[in-house]
Design a protein around this motif. Structure first.
Motif, PDB file in Angstrom:
ATOM      1  N   VAL A 116       0.836  -1.206   0.000  1.00  0.00           N
ATOM      2  CA  VAL A 116       0.000   0.000   0.000  1.00  0.00           C
ATOM      3  C   VAL A 116       0.871   1.255   0.000  1.00  0.00           C
ATOM      4  O   VAL A 116       0.657   2.189  -0.777  1.00  0.00           O
ATOM      5  CB  VAL A 116      -0.950   0.001   1.215  1.00  0.00           C
ATOM      6  N   LEU A 117       1.886   1.273   0.853  1.00  0.00           N
ATOM      7  CA  LEU A 117       2.756   2.439   0.939  1.00  0.00           C
ATOM      8  C   LEU A 117       3.693   2.530  -0.263  1.00  0.00           C
ATOM      9  O   LEU A 117       4.019   3.629  -0.717  1.00  0.00           O
ATOM     10  CB  LEU A 117       3.570   2.394   2.236  1.00  0.00           C
ATOM     11  N   GLY A 118       4.093   1.380  -0.795  1.00  0.00           N
ATOM     12  CA  GLY A 118       4.987   1.377  -1.951  1.00  0.00           C
ATOM     13  C   GLY A 118       4.371   2.044  -3.166  1.00  0.00           C
ATOM     14  O   GLY A 118       5.087   2.613  -4.000  1.00  0.00           O
ATOM     15  N   GLU A 121       5.364   5.753  -3.410  1.00  0.00           N
ATOM     16  CA  GLU A 121       6.778   6.110  -3.232  1.00  0.00           C
ATOM     17  C   GLU A 121       7.172   7.293  -4.117  1.00  0.00           C
ATOM     18  O   GLU A 121       7.880   8.211  -3.661  1.00  0.00           O
ATOM     19  CB  GLU A 121       7.685   4.920  -3.536  1.00  0.00           C
ATOM     20  N   ASP A 122       6.737   7.309  -5.367  1.00  0.00           N
ATOM     21  CA  ASP A 122       7.083   8.414  -6.269  1.00  0.00           C
ATOM     22  C   ASP A 122       6.562   9.741  -5.731  1.00  0.00           C
ATOM     23  O   ASP A 122       7.266  10.759  -5.747  1.00  0.00           O
ATOM     24  CB  ASP A 122       6.523   8.166  -7.673  1.00  0.00           C
ATOM     25  N   GLU A 123       5.317   9.733  -5.263  1.00  0.00           N
ATOM     26  CA  GLU A 123       4.716  10.961  -4.741  1.00  0.00           C
ATOM     27  C   GLU A 123       5.422  11.420  -3.458  1.00  0.00           C
ATOM     28  O   GLU A 123       5.629  12.618  -3.248  1.00  0.00           O
ATOM     29  CB  GLU A 123       3.228  10.745  -4.473  1.00  0.00           C
ATOM     30  N   HIS A 140      -4.371   3.554  -2.663  1.00  0.00           N
ATOM     31  CA  HIS A 140      -5.274   2.490  -3.063  1.00  0.00           C
ATOM     32  C   HIS A 140      -5.262   1.368  -2.027  1.00  0.00           C
ATOM     33  O   HIS A 140      -4.220   1.021  -1.494  1.00  0.00           O
ATOM     34  CB  HIS A 140      -4.865   1.939  -4.444  1.00  0.00           C
ATOM     35  N   ARG A 141      -6.407   0.849  -1.723  1.00  0.00           N
ATOM     36  CA  ARG A 141      -6.611  -0.242  -0.772  1.00  0.00           C
ATOM     37  C   ARG A 141      -6.346   0.175   0.676  1.00  0.00           C
ATOM     38  O   ARG A 141      -6.450  -0.645   1.578  1.00  0.00           O
ATOM     39  CB  ARG A 141      -5.728  -1.470  -1.076  1.00  0.00           C
ATOM     40  N   PHE A 142      -6.013   1.427   0.925  1.00  0.00           N
ATOM     41  CA  PHE A 142      -5.665   1.820   2.295  1.00  0.00           C
ATOM     42  C   PHE A 142      -6.822   1.562   3.252  1.00  0.00           C
ATOM     43  O   PHE A 142      -6.637   0.976   4.323  1.00  0.00           O
ATOM     44  CB  PHE A 142      -5.259   3.299   2.352  1.00  0.00           C
ATOM     45  N   THR A 303       7.996   4.725   9.620  1.00  0.00           N
ATOM     46  CA  THR A 303       7.824   4.577   8.174  1.00  0.00           C
ATOM     47  C   THR A 303       6.383   4.853   7.766  1.00  0.00           C
ATOM     48  O   THR A 303       6.120   5.604   6.808  1.00  0.00           O
ATOM     49  CB  THR A 303       8.232   3.163   7.726  1.00  0.00           C
ATOM     50  N   VAL A 304       5.437   4.256   8.473  1.00  0.00           N
ATOM     51  CA  VAL A 304       4.021   4.511   8.187  1.00  0.00           C
ATOM     52  C   VAL A 304       3.704   5.987   8.375  1.00  0.00           C
ATOM     53  O   VAL A 304       2.949   6.580   7.599  1.00  0.00           O
ATOM     54  CB  VAL A 304       3.122   3.641   9.087  1.00  0.00           C
TER      55      VAL A 304
END
Length: 360
Positions: A116-118, A121-123, A140-142, A303-304
């Motif tokens: 979900v977090l990956g 990553e770009d943003e 997405h899917r969060f 990280t989250v």
């Protein structure tokens, strides 16, 4: 003048090994997530040593993908492998932490957050360069994952551990009170409570249209007529909250995500009746790295926070408190909102959060 210590070859070798291990375990998190989402762990926990074809057949999955997944499971040590019979086995000691039957101990469920977090990553990297934040809509899917996490941590212990934090609360819910869940997400908690306590009225508020839609759909499927979901931007809740309307207000790990957390807390104070109760679940960090280093999930939580909690707040031009804002700052914000009676509780099954029982 260079005061740094000299290069230490042994320390360098140790750090290199540490990074290699991290690389393996980072990859493993994706495979653990797949094992959870596909039901492979659940099926394997019911089987003895079996071939990849047998496992795929029972799980109703493609055998080629299952075999490759099993390769990651075996090389990581999660699954045992017999080279003689070419069969695989999930030890009971491992199943206790990766299956749905494990309940609150199912750590594989949380591994979904890596994917979900990956996705953002770009943003997030762009924010490192330009500042700003990443809005909820990019994750997405969060809400799906958060709803599952809520089910595992909150719903599973709602009646046995959480409601009893306030001794008189269960009786009040049975008799009939008004409850508000601020930042309700997909609304699984209030839908559960609405099912248990038909004499009470429940309202959920959240910024996310997706989450509100999920909550409404579940409520409709359960034929609930005592629950309402409202999509609302809470950044001006201090002004728009109804006055003294609710007997019981909750927030579940949502205050630190808000753009204007103090204004939300002031709104909660405004909306709570004089003798009402505010129950707040929030991360039990400290805001002090020397202390947070001791937290068994410190790296995960930071990280989250970096890739979700902080950035969704900054996307609203907010404070960006982050998940690890800590108990002292939490109480400071509660005091500034007007609350004076705050009791901190911790639950044995929830090593991530504090549970605050708050009164005016």
């Amino acid at each position: 003048m260079n005061n740094s210590p000299p290069y230490n070859a042994a320390k360098a070798e140790y750090f290199s090994s540490f990074l290699m291990d991290t690389l393996n375990k980072s990859a493993l998190s994706f495979m653990l997530s797949i094992g959870h989402r596909s039901g492979l762990f659940d099926k394997m926990s019911e089987m003895d040593f079996a071939t990849s074809a047998e496992i795929a057949r029972v799980a109703q999955l493609n055998v080629r993908y299952v075999r490759e997944w099993l390769g990651a499971m075996v090389t990581s040590g999660v699954v045992k492998y017999s080279s003689e019979s070419k069969t695989y086995y999930l030890p009971k000691e491992h199943a206790a932490f990766v299956t749905r039957q494990a309940g609150v101990n199912n750590i594989a469920m949380a591994m979904q957050n890596a994917a979900v977090l990956g996705e953002v990553e770009d943003e997030i990297l762009e924010c490192f360069i330009k500042g700003g934040g990443v809005p909820y809509s990019k994750f997405h899917r969060f809400h799906e994952v958060m709803a599952e996490e809520s089910g595992q941590i909150v719903l599973s212990s709602l009646e046995t551990h959480i409601l009893p934090l306030v001794p008189e609360l269960t009786h009040q819910l049975k008799t009939g009170i008004n409850m508000l869940d601020v930042g309700c997400g997909s609304g699984r908690v209030i839908n559960k409570l609405a099912s248990l306590y038909p004499e009470s009225q429940f309202t959920g508020m959240d910024l996310s249209a997706e989450a509100i839609a999920n909550g409404k759909e579940e409520a409709a499927n359960l034929n609930l007529n005592n629950v309402e979901f409202i999509r609302k931007d809470l950044s001006d809740f201090d002004q728009t909250a109804p006055e003294a309307e609710y007997d019981f207000i909750t927030t579940f790990d949502s205050i630190h995500d808000q753009g204007q957390p103090l204004l939300v807390l002031q709104g909660i104070y405004r909306a709570l009746k004089k003798d009402g109760i505010y129950l707040m679940q929030d991360i039990n960090g400290t805001s002090h790295l020397e202390e947070d280093k001791k937290h068994p999930l410190g790296t995960y939580l930071y990280t989250v926070s970096c890739m979700h909690c902080m950035t969704v707040s900054l996307a609203q031009n907010g404070e960006g408190l982050g998940a690890m804002w800590g108990e002292a700052l939490t109480k400071d914000y509660l005091n500034r909102a007007g609350f004076t009676k705050i009791k901190t509780n911790q639950l044995a099954h929830d090593i991530i959060n504090n549970w605050y029982v708050i009164r005016k």
